[in-house]
Design a protein around this motif. Structure first.
Motif, short mmCIF file in Angstrom:
data_model
loop_
_atom_site.label_atom_id
_atom_site.label_comp_id
_atom_site.label_asym_id
_atom_site.label_seq_id
_atom_site.Cartn_x
_atom_site.Cartn_y
_atom_site.Cartn_z
N THR A 36 0.81 -1.45 0.09
CA THR A 36 -0.01 -0.03 0.10
C THR A 36 0.75 1.38 0.05
OG1 THR A 36 -1.73 -1.26 0.97
CG2 THR A 36 -1.61 1.37 1.28
N LYS B 148 -7.02 -0.06 2.88
CA LYS B 148 -8.15 -0.66 3.28
C LYS B 148 -9.03 0.22 3.84
CE LYS B 148 -6.42 -5.38 4.67
NZ LYS B 148 -6.25 -6.29 5.73
N THR B 149 -10.38 -0.01 3.59
CA THR B 149 -11.20 0.69 4.02
C THR B 149 -11.98 0.21 5.35
OG1 THR B 149 -12.86 -0.42 2.65
CG2 THR B 149 -12.05 1.64 1.94
N ASN B 150 -12.43 1.04 6.24
CA ASN B 150 -12.89 0.58 7.43
C ASN B 150 -14.20 -0.15 7.31
OD1 ASN B 150 -13.62 0.25 10.04
ND2 ASN B 150 -13.01 2.38 10.83
N THR B 151 -14.30 -1.41 7.61
CA THR B 151 -15.62 -2.09 7.21
C THR B 151 -16.45 -2.18 8.43
OG1 THR B 151 -14.59 -4.10 8.02
CG2 THR B 151 -14.65 -3.89 5.56
#
Length: 307
Positions: A295, A303-306
């Protein structure tokens, strides 16, 4: 004598006996064929990744060397992706492409095309580490030559591997004099980045493989070929590794940094050689650290916060 033998075998009892022996012979032959086919199937299964698209990237003698390709879930015609290629470990003697099956699926889900490469090893093809290096460099050339067809971004191909496979990944970046004869050397084998798990970085005295390589050891030793311009590298190593001493990894990173190259060494206290194979928690930790590394290089989206 010939006539008497012929007459004897034509008696009903002897004909039945001969028929039984013929059937027995056919049964034994079918068992041998089935056994050989079973062995061939098992050996092939060891050389490909389940649920992958499989292509032959190189033919050498009777051996077809295969590439097991995993595509991102959103793979679309005309869209291109960075690639992450893996070389399994096993001391250049044995090993299976399934070693990095989990990582292949993880990084495909993250938006990369992942490829697990088979290569020649001494237990299957009676070869030396030099042929393994030739195959790894052939593999990188195959990826780059077929990048457009495969949907791969040719300037974003990351090489990864563990132990001897880590050595092969490194070989694609630094061992420029060990190539398959007759191969098109105008096609670069150089990866964009390196991800190495307890790799063989040194094959001279104090490293791994010296006894086997002898006076050819330095030509196969990555640490002896460090120079400016080697791709960014992340390295994971157990501090209790007695197969490939962590001092080899430390020396490698020190020389990399002295040459102006980026090298990150992550140490794992109390861990022995190949720890990432057996310890799933540490395996996931290495995957996560690799994700962060790629990254930062811009090969993965954050990464997105899920939650």
């Amino acid at each position: 004598m010939e006539h008497s033998v012929a007459t004897a075998t034509n008696k009903p009892g002897n004909r039945r006996s001969a028929h039984r022996y013929a059937l027995l012979g056919l049964w034994l032959l079918s068992c041998c064929v089935a056994s050989a086919q079973s062995r061939d199937t098992l050996q092939l299964a060891q050389r490909v990744l389940p649920q992958a698209q499989v292509e032959i990237y190189k033919q050498t003698g009777p051996t077809d060397l295969r590439a097991s390709i995993i595509y991102p879930p959103d793979n679309q015609p005309g869209k291109t992706y960075p690639a992450l290629v893996f070389f399994f470990g096993g001391g250049w003697v044995r090993g299976r492409v399934t070693q990095f099956e989990k990582a292949c699926h993880y990084f495909a889900d993250r938006g990369m095309i992942t490829i697990a490469f088979d290569y020649r090893v001494s237990s299957r093809q009676q070869t030396t580490p030099f042929e393994a290096v030739q195959d790894a460099r052939s593999a990188m050339r195959w990826v780059r030559k077929n990048a457009s067809r495969l949907g791969i971004q040719p300037d974003r191909i990351v090489a990864a591997g563990g132990s001897a496979g880590g050595h092969l990944a490194l070989a694609t970046a630094v061992l420029d004099l060990i190539d398959e004869p007759g191969e098109d050397q105008s096609v670069s084998t150089r990866p964009s980045a390196l991800v190495l798990m307890n790799p063989v970085t040194k094959t001279t005295v104090g490293g791994y493989g010296y006894e086997r390589l002898g006076d050819r050891a330095e030509s196969l030793s990555p640490v002896a070929h460090i120079r400016p311009g080697i791709p960014p590298t992340i390295l994971f190593h157990g501090e209790a590794d007695t197969t490939v001493p962590i001092q080899n990894a430390e020396e490698f990173c020190e020389r990399m940094q002295a040459a102006g190259n980026r090298c990150e060494l992550h140490r794992f206290a109390g861990q022995k050689h190949g720890f990432f194979n057996a310890n799933q928690e540490l395996n996931q930790q290495i995957i996560d650290l690799t994700d962060q590394f790629l990254t930062r290089l811009g090969y993965l989206l954050p990464k997105t916060n899920t939650k």
